[in-house]
Design an enzyme around this catalytic site. Sequence first.
Site, PDB file in Angstrom:
ATOM      1  N   THR A 204       0.836  -1.205   0.000  1.00 27.10           N
ATOM      2  CA  THR A 204       0.000   0.000   0.000  1.00 27.10           C
ATOM      3  C   THR A 204       0.868   1.251   0.000  1.00 27.10           C
ATOM      4  O   THR A 204       1.992   1.220   0.498  1.00 27.10           O
ATOM      5  CB  THR A 204      -0.849  -0.042   1.284  1.00 27.10           C
ATOM      6  OG1 THR A 204      -1.741  -1.133   1.167  1.00 27.10           O
ATOM      7  CG2 THR A 204      -1.614   1.232   1.543  1.00 27.10           C
ATOM      8  N   VAL A 233     -13.271  -4.857   1.698  1.00 28.80           N
ATOM      9  CA  VAL A 233     -12.755  -3.494   1.831  1.00 28.80           C
ATOM     10  C   VAL A 233     -11.790  -3.463   3.006  1.00 28.80           C
ATOM     11  O   VAL A 233     -12.094  -3.988   4.080  1.00 28.80           O
ATOM     12  CB  VAL A 233     -13.914  -2.488   2.058  1.00 28.80           C
ATOM     13  CG1 VAL A 233     -13.365  -1.094   2.328  1.00 28.80           C
ATOM     14  CG2 VAL A 233     -14.851  -2.471   0.859  1.00 28.80           C
ATOM     15  N   ASP A 235      -8.677  -1.212   5.396  1.00 25.47           N
ATOM     16  CA  ASP A 235      -8.685  -0.052   6.293  1.00 25.47           C
ATOM     17  C   ASP A 235      -8.419   1.265   5.574  1.00 25.47           C
ATOM     18  O   ASP A 235      -8.837   2.330   6.045  1.00 25.47           O
ATOM     19  CB  ASP A 235      -7.623  -0.229   7.389  1.00 25.47           C
ATOM     20  CG  ASP A 235      -6.222  -0.399   6.808  1.00 25.47           C
ATOM     21  OD1 ASP A 235      -6.086  -1.101   5.775  1.00 25.47           O
ATOM     22  OD2 ASP A 235      -5.263   0.172   7.360  1.00 25.47           O
ATOM     23  N   THR A 254      -0.513   0.935   7.014  1.00 30.78           N
ATOM     24  CA  THR A 254      -0.331  -0.162   6.065  1.00 30.78           C
ATOM     25  C   THR A 254      -0.152  -1.469   6.828  1.00 30.78           C
ATOM     26  O   THR A 254       0.516  -1.502   7.856  1.00 30.78           O
ATOM     27  CB  THR A 254       0.877   0.084   5.142  1.00 30.78           C
ATOM     28  OG1 THR A 254       1.072  -1.095   4.349  1.00 30.78           O
ATOM     29  CG2 THR A 254       2.157   0.395   5.893  1.00 30.78           C
ATOM     30  N   GLY A 255      -0.780  -2.520   6.307  1.00 26.60           N
ATOM     31  CA  GLY A 255      -0.669  -3.812   6.975  1.00 26.60           C
ATOM     32  C   GLY A 255      -1.977  -4.568   6.878  1.00 26.60           C
ATOM     33  O   GLY A 255      -2.790  -4.304   5.977  1.00 26.60           O
ATOM     34  N   THR A 256      -2.197  -5.482   7.796  1.00 28.70           N
ATOM     35  CA  THR A 256      -3.421  -6.291   7.785  1.00 28.70           C
ATOM     36  C   THR A 256      -4.607  -5.397   8.118  1.00 28.70           C
ATOM     37  O   THR A 256      -4.864  -5.083   9.288  1.00 28.70           O
ATOM     38  CB  THR A 256      -3.296  -7.432   8.820  1.00 28.70           C
ATOM     39  OG1 THR A 256      -2.071  -8.112   8.572  1.00 28.70           O
ATOM     40  CG2 THR A 256      -4.452  -8.400   8.712  1.00 28.70           C
ATOM     41  N   GLY A 257      -5.342  -4.993   7.076  1.00 28.35           N
ATOM     42  CA  GLY A 257      -6.368  -3.968   7.224  1.00 28.35           C
ATOM     43  C   GLY A 257      -7.382  -4.266   8.303  1.00 28.35           C
ATOM     44  O   GLY A 257      -7.801  -3.367   9.050  1.00 28.35           O
TER      45      GLY A 257
HETATM   46  N1  ASP Z   1      -3.892  -2.180   4.654  1.00 28.50           N
HETATM   47  C1  ASP Z   1      -4.135  -2.665   3.329  1.00 28.50           C
HETATM   48  C2  ASP Z   1      -5.426  -3.426   3.320  1.00 28.50           C
HETATM   49  O1  ASP Z   1      -5.677  -4.182   4.236  1.00 28.50           O
HETATM   50  C3  ASP Z   1      -3.052  -3.554   2.808  1.00 28.50           C
HETATM   51  C4  ASP Z   1      -1.680  -3.002   2.909  1.00 28.50           C
HETATM   52  O2  ASP Z   1      -1.409  -2.089   3.651  1.00 28.50           O
HETATM   53  O3  ASP Z   1      -0.808  -3.503   2.205  1.00 28.50           O
HETATM   54  O4  ASP Z   1      -6.165  -3.329   2.373  1.00 28.50           O
END
Ligand code: ASP
Length: 335
Positions: A204, A233, A235, A254-257
Amino acid sequence: MLQLTLAAIAIVCACVLVGCAHDADLSRGGDSWAIAIHGGAGAIKKGESPELEPRYRESMRRVLDEGKRRLAAGDAAMDVCEALVHMLEDDELFNAGRGAVLTERGDVELDAAVMDGATLKAGAVAGVKTVRHPISLARLVSQRTSHVLLIGDGAEAFATEAGVERVPNDWFITPRRRGQLEKELQRRAESKAAAATLDTRFGTVGVVALDRSGRLASATSTGGMTGKRPGRVGDAPLIGSGTYANATVAVSCTGTGEQFIRHSVASGIAARMALIGETVEQAADHYILRVLDSGDGGLIAVDRHGRIAMPYSSAGMYRAAADSRGRDEVRIWEE
Ligand code: ASP
């Protein structure tokens, strides 16, 4: 009576002093600027893709330099955030715009959001499939509608009305992301346990900025997670979860939404700063290092004094930061 009068005078004096301190703070910050950029957390382990590493660094450097130039020239934080995310959406290295990750069906669904801390105007889109720059459509939602979030067909219809650039869904898809989806689907087919978990490859993009007039802004754009269910959808487009800005702080995650949504991370940072007086570093560390699980991801945040926090708990996080006091860095791991 005398006691009451003295108490009232003491309160007025205290208020004036606090007011002065506040003004001094702002004037110290006046005319200064700061910026932070991320290109995703958890993406690559050190030494895993030596050929990609310099490309990521060059791209982040180019985007950071553009941000520095624009903020030093006095551009508005919101304009800078949108313009830089635009650049990152066009760079296929990142999981946003062209080069976004694929759903389990093999197509691309994009989410994006912006928030202007000076006005609290926010705009977001989710599940868009043909909009070349979802970040600009998100900004238009904040400028031309009375809504905050448009999804799917409604967002596509608004894109037509707004006249933004469109591309076929295939245009977003790169061989690298196709390969990642194949691997992920194979991994799930081989192990029932793995089927419940998504691949941990993120990328992201997000930008937070403080401009010379003291305004804060945040922008985030993503394809989500590899092999996500169609319609999922994350975060990023949820104001307060992956994206937030007010007069105190601007945040992009960014990460596990799902984890960032559960804990309302982005607005939680603003709340902790306002209510319990934490610094931006303390509030950001609280979520990344204590509330979320290790490996869940990271975030970038900048406060109204130009202080920057960029914590992460994943293998690495593509990130860059600069300010008017001379800070200037591009990093992937702890270096
Ligand atoms: N946070 C983003 C999502 O869960 C993914 C990411 O940050 O890479 O859609």
